[in-house]
Design a protein around this motif. Structure first.
Motif, mmCIF file in Angstrom:
data_model
loop_
_atom_site.group_PDB
_atom_site.id
_atom_site.type_symbol
_atom_site.label_atom_id
_atom_site.label_comp_id
_atom_site.label_asym_id
_atom_site.label_seq_id
_atom_site.Cartn_x
_atom_site.Cartn_y
_atom_site.Cartn_z
ATOM 1 N N VAL A 1 4.867 -2.756 -3.937
ATOM 2 C CA VAL A 1 3.450 -3.105 -4.002
ATOM 3 C C VAL A 1 3.009 -3.328 -2.566
ATOM 4 O O VAL A 1 3.527 -4.221 -1.886
ATOM 5 N N ASP A 2 2.098 -2.483 -2.101
ATOM 6 C CA ASP A 2 1.674 -2.501 -0.696
ATOM 7 C C ASP A 2 2.886 -2.485 0.230
ATOM 8 O O ASP A 2 2.996 -3.276 1.169
ATOM 9 N N SER A 3 3.834 -1.598 -0.078
ATOM 10 C CA SER A 3 5.056 -1.350 0.708
ATOM 11 C C SER A 3 6.065 -2.496 0.677
ATOM 12 O O SER A 3 7.016 -2.501 1.451
ATOM 13 N N ILE A 4 5.890 -3.459 -0.208
ATOM 14 C CA ILE A 4 6.841 -4.566 -0.349
ATOM 15 C C ILE A 4 7.613 -4.372 -1.648
ATOM 16 O O ILE A 4 7.017 -4.205 -2.718
ATOM 17 N N LYS A 5 8.952 -4.391 -1.551
ATOM 18 C CA LYS A 5 9.799 -4.189 -2.724
ATOM 19 C C LYS A 5 9.586 -5.320 -3.723
ATOM 20 O O LYS A 5 9.520 -6.490 -3.361
ATOM 21 N N ARG A 6 9.476 -4.943 -4.987
ATOM 22 C CA ARG A 6 9.355 -5.919 -6.071
ATOM 23 C C ARG A 6 10.595 -5.838 -6.957
ATOM 24 O O ARG A 6 11.111 -4.750 -7.221
ATOM 25 N N VAL B 1 5.429 -6.112 -12.708
ATOM 26 C CA VAL B 1 5.586 -6.650 -11.355
ATOM 27 C C VAL B 1 4.277 -7.287 -10.908
ATOM 28 O O VAL B 1 3.198 -6.914 -11.371
ATOM 29 N N ASP B 2 4.387 -8.252 -9.998
ATOM 30 C CA ASP B 2 3.204 -8.892 -9.416
ATOM 31 C C ASP B 2 2.457 -7.887 -8.553
ATOM 32 O O ASP B 2 3.069 -7.179 -7.754
ATOM 33 N N ALA B 3 1.135 -7.855 -8.709
ATOM 34 C CA ALA B 3 0.303 -6.990 -7.867
ATOM 35 C C ALA B 3 -1.132 -7.491 -7.914
ATOM 36 O O ALA B 3 -1.716 -7.613 -8.987
ATOM 37 N N SER B 4 -1.675 -7.780 -6.759
ATOM 38 C CA SER B 4 -3.060 -8.233 -6.706
ATOM 39 C C SER B 4 -3.998 -7.044 -6.902
ATOM 40 O O SER B 4 -3.618 -5.898 -6.673
ATOM 41 N N PRO B 5 -5.233 -7.299 -7.328
ATOM 42 C CA PRO B 5 -6.187 -6.198 -7.507
ATOM 43 C C PRO B 5 -6.387 -5.418 -6.202
ATOM 44 O O PRO B 5 -6.477 -5.996 -5.125
ATOM 45 N N GLY B 6 -6.414 -4.100 -6.319
ATOM 46 C CA GLY B 6 -6.596 -3.231 -5.162
ATOM 47 C C GLY B 6 -5.308 -2.859 -4.452
ATOM 48 O O GLY B 6 -5.322 -2.106 -3.482
ATOM 49 N N ALA B 7 -4.169 -3.360 -4.936
ATOM 50 C CA ALA B 7 -2.882 -3.073 -4.291
ATOM 51 C C ALA B 7 -2.418 -1.655 -4.625
ATOM 52 O O ALA B 7 -2.748 -1.105 -5.672
#
Length: 121
Positions: free
Chosen positions: A73-78, A94-100
């Motif tokens: 998510v935005d290049s961060i491993k989840r 997985v956790d992901a904020s809106p627009g990710a």
């Protein structure tokens, strides 16, 4: 007098030749042809389930080993909770904020990476 100069030139010449041979040897030993390994043929869906999570689902195709699969998510491993191998119908949240930007990435041998699916959520 010229004999001392010749000796120095000979030493410099030998040092240069040895340096070039070592450099060529290092390059030759580190030459690694690209991997012929291909990513599995697999289909994925990425969909938002609420304000803080997205669901990633294997929707068809070949199974994928979990050690060869990464969700970012935005290049961060989840972290995922998939069992091995990930097959059709398997899903994870997985956790992901809106627009990710969410990506499913296959990690092949020798640093080979292929984005199998991506979506801005």
């Amino acid at each position: 007098m010229f004999e001392d100069g010749d000796r120095i030139l000979n030493l410099v010449g030998v040092a240069l030749v040895v340096g070039v041979v070592i450099a060529v040897g290092v390059v030759a030993l580190n030459f690694d042809p690209p991997s012929e390994e291909q990513p599995p043929e697999a289909n994925w869906t990425i969909e938002r389930v609420n304000d803080s999570h997205v669901r990633v689902t294997h929707t068809g195709g070949e199974p994928v080993r979990t050690d060869e699969l990464r969700v970012t998510v935005d290049s961060i491993k989840r972290d995922t909770d998939w069992s091995d191998p990930v097959a059709e119908g398997d899903t994870t949240a997985v956790d992901a904020s809106p627009g990710a930007m969410v990506r499913v990435v296959w990690l092949g041998g020798r640093g080979n990476r292929v984005v199998m699916a991506n979506r801005r959520v």
